[in-house]
Every structure is written in structure tokens, then in C-alpha cells.
Design an enzyme around this catalytic site. Structure first.
Site, PDB file in Angstrom:
ATOM      1  N   HIS B  67       0.853  -1.195   0.000  1.00  0.00           N
ATOM      2  CA  HIS B  67       0.000   0.000   0.000  1.00  0.00           C
ATOM      3  C   HIS B  67       0.885   1.240   0.000  1.00  0.00           C
ATOM      4  O   HIS B  67       0.708   2.143  -0.833  1.00  0.00           O
ATOM      5  CB  HIS B  67      -0.916  -0.014   1.224  1.00  0.00           C
ATOM      6  N   ASP B  96       6.967  22.024 -26.023  1.00  0.00           N
ATOM      7  CA  ASP B  96       6.983  20.684 -25.433  1.00  0.00           C
ATOM      8  C   ASP B  96       8.051  20.686 -24.352  1.00  0.00           C
ATOM      9  O   ASP B  96       8.591  21.737 -24.004  1.00  0.00           O
ATOM     10  CB  ASP B  96       7.273  19.608 -26.490  1.00  0.00           C
ATOM     11  N   TRP B 132       6.986   0.179   3.909  1.00  0.00           N
ATOM     12  CA  TRP B 132       7.517   0.917   2.750  1.00  0.00           C
ATOM     13  C   TRP B 132       8.840   1.558   3.111  1.00  0.00           C
ATOM     14  O   TRP B 132       9.620   1.892   2.231  1.00  0.00           O
ATOM     15  CB  TRP B 132       6.510   1.968   2.243  1.00  0.00           C
ATOM     16  N   SER B 160      13.097   6.637 -13.401  1.00  0.00           N
ATOM     17  CA  SER B 160      12.005   7.383 -14.026  1.00  0.00           C
ATOM     18  C   SER B 160      11.879   8.771 -13.419  1.00  0.00           C
ATOM     19  O   SER B 160      11.798   9.774 -14.135  1.00  0.00           O
ATOM     20  CB  SER B 160      10.690   6.617 -13.841  1.00  0.00           C
ATOM     21  N   TYR B 248       8.461  16.025   0.952  1.00  0.00           N
ATOM     22  CA  TYR B 248       8.262  17.363   0.413  1.00  0.00           C
ATOM     23  C   TYR B 248       8.119  17.335  -1.094  1.00  0.00           C
ATOM     24  O   TYR B 248       7.385  18.127  -1.677  1.00  0.00           O
ATOM     25  CB  TYR B 248       9.374  18.310   0.897  1.00  0.00           C
ATOM     26  N   SER B 259      -2.219  26.938  -5.472  1.00  0.00           N
ATOM     27  CA  SER B 259      -1.924  28.354  -5.716  1.00  0.00           C
ATOM     28  C   SER B 259      -2.408  28.813  -7.079  1.00  0.00           C
ATOM     29  O   SER B 259      -2.466  30.015  -7.330  1.00  0.00           O
ATOM     30  CB  SER B 259      -0.420  28.601  -5.604  1.00  0.00           C
ATOM     31  N   HIS B 293      14.240  13.240  12.592  1.00  0.00           N
ATOM     32  CA  HIS B 293      13.034  13.294  13.421  1.00  0.00           C
ATOM     33  C   HIS B 293      12.191  12.033  13.215  1.00  0.00           C
ATOM     34  O   HIS B 293      11.240  11.805  13.936  1.00  0.00           O
ATOM     35  CB  HIS B 293      12.204  14.559  13.186  1.00  0.00           C
ATOM     36  N   HIS B 294      12.539  11.216  12.227  1.00  0.00           N
ATOM     37  CA  HIS B 294      11.886   9.927  12.068  1.00  0.00           C
ATOM     38  C   HIS B 294      12.540   8.892  12.965  1.00  0.00           C
ATOM     39  O   HIS B 294      12.111   7.747  13.002  1.00  0.00           O
ATOM     40  CB  HIS B 294      11.997   9.448  10.613  1.00  0.00           C
ATOM     41  N   THR B 319       5.902  27.045   6.064  1.00  0.00           N
ATOM     42  CA  THR B 319       4.640  26.388   5.718  1.00  0.00           C
ATOM     43  C   THR B 319       3.469  27.250   6.157  1.00  0.00           C
ATOM     44  O   THR B 319       2.489  27.427   5.424  1.00  0.00           O
ATOM     45  CB  THR B 319       4.556  24.999   6.377  1.00  0.00           C
ATOM     46  N   ARG B 441       1.569   1.115  15.159  1.00  0.00           N
ATOM     47  CA  ARG B 441       1.386   0.971  13.714  1.00  0.00           C
ATOM     48  C   ARG B 441       1.646  -0.452  13.275  1.00  0.00           C
ATOM     49  O   ARG B 441       2.336  -1.201  13.943  1.00  0.00           O
ATOM     50  CB  ARG B 441       2.448   1.798  12.981  1.00  0.00           C
TER      51      ARG B 441
END
Lengths: 382, 516, 185
Positions: B67, B96, B132, B160, B248, B259, B293-294, B319, B441
Site C-alpha cells: 500500500h 513541449d 515501505w 524514471s 516534500y 496556488s 526526526h523519524h 509552511t 502501527r
């Protein structure tokens, strides 16, 4: 169309409501609809709770202001109301203002956060140390200096998990051997892992630390109130990540002393038991319960296999005793998923489990092994 | 250069036209969104009630992993690339993209990569099951055999993205119409320019980390294996050095879409254009210095925890500036609330809520209680679903009439919106609660105190899923039988894309327009 | 810009950006890991202790002692018995101390083990010097045999006063399969 959706939703909610109730044993023992973090039972947990609530209220205040302006403008400045669009599109003063004000608010938030973090990292001497090792999928607790050590497994039955029995109030949060600690003592936790990364977390103690194989982490707690505190593994560690809970029982000092004295006696008694000759039926019965806690998760609750091979008809379980003992005691040399249970189960348990596996599920080998033989097998090197 | 498209399947296989490639990216990303959504519904179906009813824990872990991978790499990122392909050349008056053949390649390797990734579900040992974020050693020593295909797929997706990003930078820097200075570009183009730089900087780091994994698994190295002198925590540092800028990457283009839309429906120019550009650049820069921070619970010295806490809190400033600028754009406007505007306004409100939970997570000591709980799941789903996904949906409703020359049905659009809005809030808001109450989790079953909110979340998920079917229906109905759209589509919208006919001709701006 | 100068410019830009891509990949694979190791060693981050220590000046601080605790952890699948002969010692900073870990291979197969050290608190790691350690090398043990594994260490005389306890743990891994491949980093 909206009607159909509504009816479908109604149906779902009704079924949901009915089954939600039937899923629970005693509704009043379970704290339903919990929306917030617990305040916990340590000075650190209370500080963290306070910090959490402070930041939360700051966010609410900012949200009220920002969303307030938004809702106001969405109602008043509509074309349908005849509003004519203004043309302003920049203001340096405003940009500076709403850069500096949030910055100032952040500083206000950062100060107590820094104080609490420094407090958590305080390395004042601890009163006792406990070594906690994360395994797939259980915890091992060793009381350093006391020579007491044991594994702590989930004790919720597969019947409850698979819906064949009603779920008890501590469903998935109960273990066979809780971690017992004294209250009002600084307890240091030394945390590591024996296979993959796990994490030891008890919300009421506000302790969460990753358990990393090959590395030692430390944390500590000073529990002020006696009680039972439940937590869970907090790092994905494989298939039973959700099935390796933590139960901490905090006892007044006198009760803790009695408990640990008892545990040491148990170790003595277990040594004596190892010398004992067991009847076949005793081994089989004990083996059946041990199988359920230690083997069924991978080998199937009916020996049918799963992540691990089937016990029923297994070449190892119907082969030579030495080979069977070897793989249970020493683990598999080729597949890291089969652990070395010699370190996790007592000789009595191993004798029981091996006897059970060789005779259950139609294997019917007719043989058994005594704890003393398991001990000799383990010691044949020394 | 004025001939029309080729006929049949060759058109799509060999096209170098940015509109065709944009269309393919968008359809591909929607298909992946539905696939990732099916995985989510398997998860939510199992989590509807306590107990294991539908799947085994091992398969559940495959569902959560797939997922995440499919949504991040197959739905959100390609969708934004699709919007970029369609809109950036038209917005800057270019005929283009700068590298049209590489553009074709950037797209076509994606279905291959995802077919391979999806096929791992059928392999021995199952699909990747380590989240993930694939931390070692769960993803190395303890991984199923399919991990090698996972690594291969990630390399291809990365290639890609990198090729797409190079293309976008080259296009924006070199192919703007005369008079279109950088500070005259629509904000969507700015946000994509900055996003492209982020992609170029960090996708190779992802390639690096999966290569190191591959070497640990197959070639006897010990980057992440303590036994050989390595360190599982190194994995986390390198991964998140990619991972944080990655999130981000998934939101900056959203800022650009919103915007573009809000000024149109407020009938007022975007407030603070220059600040919006600087804020976007600040966010991009800051995104490189907050990764740990993760990892607040991994066992970091206090100086590190403090640094990452402060840097993370700091991101709230630019932000916030953007949110304030959007609100001020609306203020004293003359607003109507067609479907694109509904999605955009919901974006501003709900993304801000996700930002609040992000600020709470930044507070390192509090994070000891939030980390790896559903509070984090709530946070990132708020910034990704009513954040990234809503902005993509808004962009589709906004620009679809330009792409296909037909208007969508407004009632059906609003219905989609309200279903999606209700569904997502029912799904993700309760996750804040169960996370705070102690639910970790990535677990397939949970303690009884979490049952009530989980049930609500599961119901919301199915409603949200149904809303996407509505969306699909809307888009197809529009393309086949919508009312013909005008060139401007909306009321006096700004931007070069509205100066060309609807549907946009196969080749636009063969002659560069005059930009004043 | 005319078309051909635009092409040249695009060409140059593409090459530059591709260079950045390659550079970031090289950074991730060849620079970040060693940088991380150096950072860890210099700061004692993650409890990593250094390589073999050459004692320079022996100045023993007899005014205080530091307790050094010893732990042994078996990585899952490692069946050896592995434990320190002492659970802790008191040392003066600057004083060299030797202790032993006892390892025993209960299987019938020849095996090779690797012990990985980890120290808490992290800030103590840079003050904990090993002059001789069984963890510097892989430890082969034939089936059925035991061994006494020596560790000689010095707690640095400059260790901050607040550090009163150092906990040293070794995790023992089974590296029998690796021995034929690349040696330990």
C-alpha cells in the site's frame, strides 16, 4: 443515490454496533473511546503529557484563528453575496509579521520541550538494571545482579484471536511472565535485540526505545504508583509484531523483594525438576501447552505448518531424537527464522515440547525424552 | 511540426508529445491509486474488528508494505509528473518538454516496474513485508526472496523520477517564452522547479541505499549488519536522508496546484507571490536537515535530538506563511465554490491539521509517545490524502476541460467531493485518538480499547474508496459526453494555458507567445 | 535564445544534472557510511567503541572509581554459551584491567563467532579504550570446545565525573558462513 448510500451506511453501522459489543467480554473493564495519551505514573510521563497538551492547545488556538478567518471569508466574501473582489496582492509588512510571530511561538514551545528532553537523558545513578532483549516475537528480561531471567510471551489464546472464544479484557496485552519492578526506585532498562529491530514501549511509563541487534540502548523509569502497565512492541519486526506485548507490574518494595526471592527459588526448583523422571503423559500435556505458546505461531496450532514447516509428518519429528533435539536446542543453521530455543526454554520445557511433537498430530513415535537428557545434550560440549 | 497524433497503440508507445505523456502518467497513477486503495481496504477490512478474520499476519504485512510503496511511488509521484507534463510547457509558453524522447522513456519504464512489484505478491515467500520504509535487517537478512525484485523495481522507479526531474529543470530553465522571467512564472512551475531539484538530489540516495541492501543480501557486505561491523541505524540515516525530502517532493507540487486554483475562484491574484516562492525554497532547503526526526527513539545523543527537533519545528514557519497567503488570497475576494475550489479549500484546512500533528510530532520528548503509533499514521495521511491527493483531484477538475474540451458535471463533482471529504475524515481523524490511546502501527490486530474508532475508520475507508469510483465515473463521463468547454473555461483565469483552445491542440506554442 | 543555442544549453544542463545524480549516488554509497562511522567513533554515538587502543600515558586517577558492567547477548540462532566471568568490576580511570568472557560451542559442528561491542552511556564510549579484545577478531571454536576470551581495557583518565557506571555489552553472532567471504571491516 444519496439514499442508497445512506441506507448502506446505516446497515453497516448497525452490524458494526452489534458485533462490536459481542466482541468484548466486560465492557466496563476496557477503556473504550480513549482519545488521549495517558498521564502515566512517572514524573517523566507526566511532564511529557503536559508538553503534549501545551502544544495541542497552541495548535487549537492557531487553528481557531486561521480557520475562523477562512470560514468568515467563505461566508462573507462570496460572489453570490455580491462581494466584489479587491485587488491587493502583497504586503511585506504582513509577510514579516506572520513569519516572526510563529517563530516566536515556536521558541516558546521549544523551551519546555528542551527541559523535558534534558531531564529524560539524565544519567543519575540507577537503583537497578534490567536487560531487555527483543526476539521475534517475545521479550526476554534479565535482572542484572540477581541471576533471574525469563521470557515473556503473549498469553492470549489462539482461540480468542481466531474468534473461537470470547476475548478477555486484556486481549493482546497479556503475557505469561510480566516484568516486575519495585515502585519508587530508578529502574534502568538496557535494551537490545537478538534478531531484527524491535522497540520496547510502555505508555504509562513513557518509555519507548528501539531494540537494535548488536547495539545496546538505555532508558529508565521511576514508577510512583503500584499497578499493572501494558505496552506493545513499537517497531515492525515481522509477522507477529502485533503479538508481542509488554506487561510491567510495579510492586511496593516489600512485595517486590518477596517476588524476586520467589523467582530465585523457582530457578532452584527448576534445576531439581530437571533431575526428575517424568511420566509420558506429564511430558505430553506440558508439551502441548508449551507448543501453543512457543511453536504454534509458525508451525500451526494443529501442527499443519504455516511460515514454518508442518510438524505433522515432519521428517525431523519422526526421525532421530538427536537431530530433533539439535534443531530445537540450537536452531537452524540455514534458516534464521528457526531460533535456538535452548536459550529460551528450560530443559523441562524442551523435553516436553519434543515429546509432544514426536507423538502428536499422528506422528506417534512412541518415544520421549527426559529433561536430564536434554541437559546432557546441551552440555555434551562442556 | 503541425501534424496530428499517430493512430492506434503506436501513438501511445512512441509518443514524445508532453500532452500524451501527461495523459498516460495520469491514467497510470489513477490505476495505481486504485490498486494501492485495494490494499488499503484489505487492511481496513481486517482492522474492522479485533481478531484475525480475513488475512494472516504475514499477508497483512505485505498489504501495508505494498500500500505504501504503490501510493508513494505509483500514485502520488506519477500523478504530479503527469500534471507537470501537461501544464508546465503550456504555462511557460513552450512547445513541449526539453527532452521529449527521454520523457517517453521516463513514463514507459513505470508500468514495467510496477508490474514486477505487483507480481511479487505471487512469488514464493510473498511480496515485500517490511514496510515501505524497509528497515534493515528485517529487509535484508530476514527478507523474503522477492526483496531482490523490490530493489530492482525501486531502481527503475527512481530512474524514471530522475529522468523526469532533469527534463523539468531543463524545460523550465531553457524553454520559457521571451518575457517570462522566473518571477513571472506561475507558482505551479516554481514548485515543480524546486521539486525537480529535490528529486535530482535525493533519488540517487534511495538508489544508493537499496544498492547497499542488495550488496548485503547477495554479495556478503555488511553495511547494515552488526555481525560484520555494520550498523542497522546507518540504514535509517541514509533512508531518511532521502525519505524526508521525498515527502516534500510529494507536497510542493500540491502547493503549486492550489496556488493556481484559489486565485481563479476568488477572482483575486495570489497574495504574496514572491514570499510563496521564497517559502517553497526554504521548505526545500530545510527538508535536508530534519531527517532524524523519524528516528527520535533510535538512541541518539541529546544534542542530535535537540538539533533535529529545532530544525523540524522551524519548517512550520515557511509552511505557515504559505497557508496565510492562501487565506489572504481568499480574503475580500469574490468566491464561488466549484469542485476545484472545494478540493482546494479542503486542502488548506485539512493539510493545516496535518501540519499541526506534524508540529506535535516534532517535539522530541512527546514523540516518545507518538512514534510508531497511529498518531503518526493520522498525521501523514492528513498531509497526503487531503493534501497531495486532493490537490491532484482539484487539478484534474480544474484542467480537465482544457485537456479534453468538455466540462465535467458540477453536481457529480460536488458529490465526489463530499463523499471523499466525509470518508477521509471518518477514516483518519479517529486515528489520532487510537494512536494517542496507545495503538502501535503496522499491527493486524489490536486490543479491545481501540475497537470502536477502528470500526469507524474502516467504514470511512470504504466510503472514501467508493468516492474514487465516483471520480472515475465523472472523468469518463466528461471525456465522452461532457458539455463543450470554452477556451477560458473559468472566469478570467490567469495563465498562458487559458489562451489556447479547449481541448488544447496537439501542439501548442509552436510559436512562442508574447509575455508582458 | 535561438533553437540551437537552446539545444546546446539544454545539453550542458542535462549533463550537469546527470553529474549531480551520479555524485549523490557516490555520496550515498561511498561517503555516507564511512562518514557515519567516523562520526560515531569521534562522538561515541551509538555506543560504538574504537579499534585497538595504544595506551600513551598511564596516569591512574586513584581518587575515584568507575563501575564497568559486563553483559553478553546471543544473537538469535547462536547456540554458544557466552558469559563474562565477572558481572562487573571497579576500576580507577587510567588503570588497565583484564577480564575474560567464557564461550562454549555445544554443537558438534565447527563454528566461528563474532562479538560486537556496544557501550552505554554513549558519551562514555569515547572514554572506554580496549587494548586487547576478543572482539577484534572472529573467534573460531570447534564443535564441543570452550574458550576463555580476554578483554583488556582502560577507562580514560579524562572521563567526566558524572559517569560512574559504564555498561559494556557484547552481542555474539554466528559468522561461520561468512568466513569464506570478505573479512570483517
Amino acid at each position: 443515490m444519496l439514499n442508497t448510500v445512506g441506507r448502506l451506511l446505516g446497515c453497516l453501522l448497525a452490524t458494526a454496533g452489534a458485533s462490536a459489543f459481542s466482541a468484548q467480554a466486560t465492557a466496563d473493564e476496557v477503556q473504550r473511546w480513549g482519545v488521549n495519551m495517558p498521564q502515566g505514573v512517572t514524573p517523566v510521563s507526566r511532564e511529557i503529557y503536559g508538553l503534549h497538551m501545551d502544544i495541542f492547545w497552541w495548535c487549537v488556538a492557531i487553528g481557531v484563528v486561521v480557520f475562523g478567518v477562512m470560514f468568515y471569508t467563505m461566508i462573507v466574501h462570496r460572489k453570490a453575496n455580491g462581494a466584489k473582489a479587491a485587488n491587493f496582492h502583497e504586503s511585506t509588512a504582513l509577510e514579516i509579521l506572520w513569519t516572526l510571530v510563529p517563530f516566536a511561538i515556536l521558541i516558546v514551545m521549544a523551551i519546555p520541550a528542551t527541559k523535558t528532553l534534558l531531564n529524560i537523558y539524565d544519567t543519575k545513578e540507577a537503583d537497578m538494571d534490567i536487560l531487555i532483549t527483543g526476539y521475534q516475537w517475545k521479550w526476554k528480561y534479565e535482572y542484572m545482579g540477581d541471576d533471574v531471567s525469563f521470557f515473556s510471551n503473549l498469553s492470549t489464546s489462539r482461540d480468542e484471536i481466531e474468534g473461537r472464544a470470547p476475548k478477555g479484557p486484556n486481549y493482546l496485552l497479556e503475557v505469561d511472565e510480566p516484568l516486575v519492578i519495585p515502585v519508587k526506585k530508578k529502574v534502568r532498562f538496557l535494551i537490545t535485540a537478538a534478531d531484527v529491530i524491535h522497540a520496547w514501549w510502555v505508555p504509562d511509563l513513557a518509555v519507548k526505545k528501539d531494540a537494535i541487534p548488536g547495539f545496546m540502548n538505555e532508558s529508565w523509569a521511576y514508577v510512583e504508583e503500584p499497578g499493572v502497565y501494558r505496552g506493545q512492541c513499537a517497531e515492525l519486526c515481522g509477522k507477529d509484531h502485533g503479538f508481542m506485548p509488554i506487561v510491567v507490574e510495579a510492586l511496593p518494595q516489600a512485595d517486590y523483594d518477596a517476588w524476586i526471592a520467589n523467582k530465585k527459588q523457582e530457578a532452584e526448583k527448576l534445576k531439581a525438576l530437571t533431575e526428575k523422571t517424568f511420566e509420558f503423559d506429564e511430558l505430553y500435556a506440558l508439551g502441548e501447552t508449551r507448543y501453543a505458546t512457543s511453536c504454534a505461531a509458525c508451525h500451526g496450532s494443529a501442527g499443519e505448518g504455516g511460515v514454518g514447516p508442518a510438524i505433522k509428518g515432519s521428517a525431523i519429528a519422526t526421525g532421530a531424537m538427536a537431530g530433533h533435539l539439535d534443531i530445537v536446542v540450537n536452531g537452524s543453521s540455514t534458516n534464521p527464522m528457526m531460533a535456538a530455543f535452548g536459550a529460551q526454554l528450560s530443559e523441562v520445557d524442551i523435553a516436553a515440547v519434543v515429546t509432544f511433537q514426536r507423538n502428536a498430530y499422528g506422528n506417534n513415535m512412541g518415544d520421549s525424552v527426559q529433561p536430564i537428557d536434554v541437559l546432557k545434550f546441551k552440555q555434551q560440549a562442556q | 511540426m503541425a501534424h496530428g497524433p499517430a493512430k492506434g497503440i503506436s501513438r501511445w508507445l512512441f509518443t514524445t508529445n508532453h500532452k500524451d505523456i501527461g495523459t498516460m502518467y495520469l491514467w497510470f497513477s489513477f490505476a495505481m491509486f486504485l490498486l494501492g486503495g485495494v490494499f488499503a481496504l484489505v487492511i481496513r477490512a481486517e482492522l474492522f474488528e479485533p481478531g484475525m478474520q480475513i488475512v494472516e499476519p504475514e499477508f497483512f504485512n505485505q498489504m501495508t508494505t505494498m500500500h505504501g510503496l504503490v501510493m508513494v511511488f505509483g500514485a502520488v509521484m506519477p500523478a504530479f509528473v503527469g500534471l507537470a507534463n501537461w501544464m508546465v510547457p503550456m504555462m511557460i509558453g513552450a512547445p513541449d518538454m526539453a527532452l521529449p524522447r527521454m520523457n517517453n522513456w521516463s513514463f514507459w519504464i513505470l508500468p514495467f516496474a510496477f508490474a514486477m512489484l505487483a507480481s511479487t505478491l505471487l512469488m514464493e515467500g510473498g511480496a515485500p513485508n517490511f514496510g515501505w520504509t524497509f528497515y534493515a535487517p528485517l529487509s535484508t537478512t530476514y527478507a523474503p526472496p522477492s526483496v531482490t525484485f523490490f530493489i530492482f523495481a525501486v531502481h527503475i522507479m527512481g530512474a524514471s523520477s530522475i529522468m523526469g526531474a532533469i527534463n523539468i529543470v531543463a524545460t523550465i530553465l531553457n524553454m520559457r517564452a521571451p518575457g517570462m522571467t522566473l518571477m513571472k512564472m506561475p507558482l505551479f512551475v516554481w514548485t515543480w522547479l524546486i521539486t525537480a531539484y529535490l528529486l535530482i538530489a535525493v533519488m540517487p540516495v534511495l538508489a544508493g541505499v537499496v544498492t547497499m541492501m542488495l550488496m548485503d543480501i547477495h554479495f556478503g557486505t555488511s553495511f547494515f549488519d552488526a555481525a560484520g561491523g555494520g550498523d542497522p541505524v546507518l540504514f535509517q540515516h541514509v533512508f531518511w536522508f532521502f525519505g524526508h525530502p521525498e515527502v516534500y517532493i510529494m507536497i510542493l507540487p500540491a502547493f503549486g496546484v492550489v496556488s493556481a486554483i484559489i486565485p481563479t475562484f476568488a477572482r483575486k491574484p495570489l497574495f504574496g507571490y514572491a514570499s510563496m516562492v521564497y517559502a517553497t525554497a526554504s521548505i526545500a532547503f530545510l527538508s535536508f536537515i530534519v531527517w532524524a526526526h523519524h528516528m527520535f527513539t533510535v538512541g541518539m545523543p541529546v544534542a542530535g535530538e535537540l538539533f533535529f527537533m529545532y530544525a523540524t519545528m522551524l519548517i512550520a514557519v515557511p509552511t505557515g506563511v504559505k497557508v496565510f497567503n492562501w487565506v489572504t488570497t481568499m480574503f475580500k475576494g469574490s468566491m464561488t465554490f466549484e469542485t476545484p475550489m472545494l478540493f482546494s479549500v479542503a486542502f488548506v484546512i485539512l493539510f493545516t491539521i496535518g501540519g499541526f500533528s506534524g508540529l506535535m510530532l516534532a517535539i522530541a520528548p512527546a514523540d516518545f509517545q507518538y512514534h510508531d503509533t497511529y498518531f503518526v499514521v493520522a498525521h501523514f495521511h492528513y498531509v497526503l490524502v487531503p493534501g497531495a491527493i486532493f490537490s491532484i483531484t482539484a487539478g484534474v477538475y480544474y484542467w480537465l476541460p482544457k485537456w479534453c474540451g468538455r466540462m465535467y458535471n458540477e453536481t457529480m463533482g460536488k458529490t465526489h467531493f463530499w463523499m471523499a471529504f466525509l470518508g477521509l475524515n471518518l477514516t483518519f481523524f479517529p486515528m489520532h485518538f487510537v494512536g494517542l490511546a496507545g495503538m502501535p502501527r503496522r499491527i493486524p490486530d489490536y486490543a479491545l480499547q481501540f475497537a470502536d474508532f477502528n470500526m469507524i475508520a474502516s467504514i470511512g475507508a470504504f466510503l472514501f474508496g467508493a468516492a474514487q469510483i465516483m471520480f472515475l465515473f465523472n472523468v469518463i463521463a466528461t471525456i465522452r459526453a461532457g458539455k463543450p468547454a470554452t477556451d477560458e473555461v473559468w472566469e478570467e483565469p490567469d495563465g498562458l494555458e487559458w489562451t489556447v483552445p479547449s481541448p488544447a491542440p496537439y501542439h501548442t506554442f509552436a510559436v512562442p507567445p508574447e509575455v508582458k | 535564445m535561438n533553437q540551437s543555442s537552446r539545444h546546446r544549453s539544454t545539453h550542458r544542463l542535462t549533463l550537469k544534472l546527470t553529474g549531480v545524480v551520479v555524485g549523490m549516488f557516490v555520496f550515498a554509497v561511498w561517503i555516507m557510511p564511512p562518514l557515519y562511522d567516523v562520526f560515531c567513533e569521534v562522538t561515541g554515538l551509538n555506543g560504538k567503541t574504537g579499534d585497538q587502543y595504544q595506551a600513551v600515558e598511564v596516569r591512574v586517577d586513584r581518587s575515584r572509581t568507575v563501575t564497568v558492567q559486563f553483559l553478553a547477548v546471543n544473537n538469535e540462532g547462536m547456540p554458544w554459551s557466552f558469559e563474562p566471568e565477572l558481572s562487573s568490576v571497579e576500576v580507577h580511570p587510567g588503570e588497565e584491567m583484564e577480564i575474560r568472557y567464557l564461550a562454549s560451542n555445544p554443537t558438534t559442528a565447527d563454528m566461528v563467532g563474532q562479538a560486537i561491542p556496544s557501550v552505554v552511556p554513549f558519551k562514555a564510549a569515547e572514554y572506554f579504550h580496549k587494548t586487547e579484545c576478543f572482539c577484534f577478531n572472529q573467534q573460531p571454536l570447534p564443535g564441543g570446545k570452550s574458550a576463555e576470551l580476554p578483554l583488556r581495557f582502560i577507562v580514560d583518565q579524562d572521563i567526566p565525573a558524572q559517569v560512574k557506571t559504564i555498561t559494556l555489552s557484547y552481542t555474539l553472532f554466528d559468522v561461520t558462513d561468512r568466513v569464506s567471504l570478505a573479512s570483517v571491516n
